[in-house]
Scaffold this motif. Sequence first.
Motif, mmCIF file in Angstrom:
data_model
loop_
_atom_site.group_PDB
_atom_site.id
_atom_site.type_symbol
_atom_site.label_atom_id
_atom_site.label_comp_id
_atom_site.label_asym_id
_atom_site.label_seq_id
_atom_site.Cartn_x
_atom_site.Cartn_y
_atom_site.Cartn_z
ATOM 1 N N ARG A 28 11.346 1.432 -2.646
ATOM 2 C CA ARG A 28 11.216 0.164 -2.075
ATOM 3 C C ARG A 28 12.070 0.483 -0.716
ATOM 4 O O ARG A 28 13.320 1.277 -0.555
ATOM 5 N N VAL A 29 11.699 -0.149 0.170
ATOM 6 C CA VAL A 29 12.471 -0.054 2.047
ATOM 7 C C VAL A 29 12.481 -1.472 1.976
ATOM 8 O O VAL A 29 11.833 -2.469 1.737
ATOM 9 N N VAL A 30 13.594 -1.895 2.340
ATOM 10 C CA VAL A 30 13.778 -3.832 2.505
ATOM 11 C C VAL A 30 14.940 -3.416 4.408
ATOM 12 O O VAL A 30 15.118 -2.285 4.534
ATOM 13 N N LEU A 31 13.973 -4.141 4.833
ATOM 14 C CA LEU A 31 13.646 -4.135 6.255
ATOM 15 C C LEU A 31 14.102 -6.016 7.112
ATOM 16 O O LEU A 31 14.444 -6.686 6.347
ATOM 17 N N ASP A 32 15.632 -5.508 7.590
ATOM 18 C CA ASP A 32 15.771 -6.922 9.105
ATOM 19 C C ASP A 32 15.074 -7.176 9.990
ATOM 20 O O ASP A 32 14.983 -5.780 10.811
ATOM 21 N N GLU A 46 0.754 -5.472 6.681
ATOM 22 C CA GLU A 46 -0.711 -4.791 7.761
ATOM 23 C C GLU A 46 -0.683 -3.598 7.763
ATOM 24 O O GLU A 46 -1.274 -2.420 7.077
ATOM 25 N N CYS A 47 0.473 -3.602 8.618
ATOM 26 C CA CYS A 47 0.469 -2.055 8.943
ATOM 27 C C CYS A 47 0.619 -0.873 8.119
ATOM 28 O O CYS A 47 0.393 0.465 7.914
ATOM 29 N N TRP A 48 2.060 -0.755 7.205
ATOM 30 C CA TRP A 48 2.762 -0.210 6.274
ATOM 31 C C TRP A 48 1.614 0.046 5.654
ATOM 32 O O TRP A 48 1.723 1.038 4.579
ATOM 33 N N LYS A 49 0.842 -0.616 4.746
ATOM 34 C CA LYS A 49 0.142 -0.549 3.460
ATOM 35 C C LYS A 49 -1.290 0.562 4.649
ATOM 36 O O LYS A 49 -1.735 1.329 3.270
ATOM 37 N N ALA A 50 -2.016 0.037 6.020
ATOM 38 C CA ALA A 50 -2.331 1.132 7.102
ATOM 39 C C ALA A 50 -1.989 2.355 6.674
ATOM 40 O O ALA A 50 -3.151 3.309 6.031
ATOM 41 N N ALA A 51 -1.148 2.966 7.266
ATOM 42 C CA ALA A 51 -0.484 3.841 8.003
ATOM 43 C C ALA A 51 -0.443 4.538 6.171
ATOM 44 O O ALA A 51 -0.033 5.804 6.644
ATOM 45 N N GLY A 52 0.612 3.914 5.503
ATOM 46 C CA GLY A 52 0.891 4.475 3.706
ATOM 47 C C GLY A 52 0.266 5.143 3.087
ATOM 48 O O GLY A 52 0.377 5.866 2.015
ATOM 49 N N LEU A 53 -1.563 5.093 3.105
ATOM 50 C CA LEU A 53 -2.891 5.311 2.541
ATOM 51 C C LEU A 53 -2.363 6.649 2.148
ATOM 52 O O LEU A 53 -2.355 7.305 3.470
ATOM 53 N N GLU A 54 -2.712 7.542 0.838
ATOM 54 C CA GLU A 54 -2.856 8.860 0.746
ATOM 55 C C GLU A 54 -1.221 9.691 2.013
ATOM 56 O O GLU A 54 -1.243 10.813 1.951
ATOM 57 N N THR A 55 -0.119 8.954 1.406
ATOM 58 C CA THR A 55 0.857 9.541 2.006
ATOM 59 C C THR A 55 1.933 9.200 0.923
ATOM 60 O O THR A 55 1.444 9.112 0.145
ATOM 61 N N GLU A 56 3.154 9.984 1.015
ATOM 62 C CA GLU A 56 3.474 10.120 -0.389
ATOM 63 C C GLU A 56 4.376 7.919 -0.126
ATOM 64 O O GLU A 56 5.153 8.201 -1.322
ATOM 65 N N PHE A 57 4.007 7.379 0.969
ATOM 66 C CA PHE A 57 4.950 6.231 1.149
ATOM 67 C C PHE A 57 3.648 5.117 0.131
ATOM 68 O O PHE A 57 3.654 3.718 0.448
ATOM 69 N N LYS A 59 3.225 3.839 -2.311
ATOM 70 C CA LYS A 59 3.838 3.272 -3.586
ATOM 71 C C LYS A 59 4.688 2.597 -3.475
ATOM 72 O O LYS A 59 5.344 1.983 -3.990
ATOM 73 N N THR A 60 5.561 2.661 -2.059
ATOM 74 C CA THR A 60 6.303 2.272 -1.360
ATOM 75 C C THR A 60 6.313 1.003 -1.212
ATOM 76 O O THR A 60 5.485 0.514 0.207
ATOM 77 N N THR A 61 6.747 0.117 -1.312
ATOM 78 C CA THR A 61 7.447 -1.295 -1.788
ATOM 79 C C THR A 61 7.797 -1.477 0.103
ATOM 80 O O THR A 61 8.849 -0.870 -0.209
#
Length: 112
Positions: A28-32, A46-57, A59-61
């Motif tokens: 998990r990553v928490v951003l301010d 939305e970009c986090w979800k799309a860019a994270g597909l098929e990467t080590e991230f 499943k990172t929330t």
Amino acid sequence: MHELGVVIGLFETLRQIKEEQNLIEIKRVVLDVGEMSGILPDYLSECWKAAGLETEFEKTTLSLNRIAAVGKCSCSKEFELIKNSRICPYCHKSDYTVIDGTQFEINHIVAK
């Protein structure tokens, strides 16, 4: 939409942190995210979800702490800028200095 570039940059930073601290997985990553940071939180998510597909991230929330933009007026009162359309609710002037709400930073990371 520059949020995609921001997310790609975040992934690079997270990879460096993961390597430097010998982390197995970032869960998990928490951003301010300040209201005046120039980042749109919904687009960022939305970009986090799309860019994270098929990467080590994949499943990172991502969690966002939205930080209100706060100004200090020339009358010395502090007020929320966006909520008050950048007009001091006390003296009705628009002469202020921004004192909070411009940040965009990693607050914390949950990893194993």
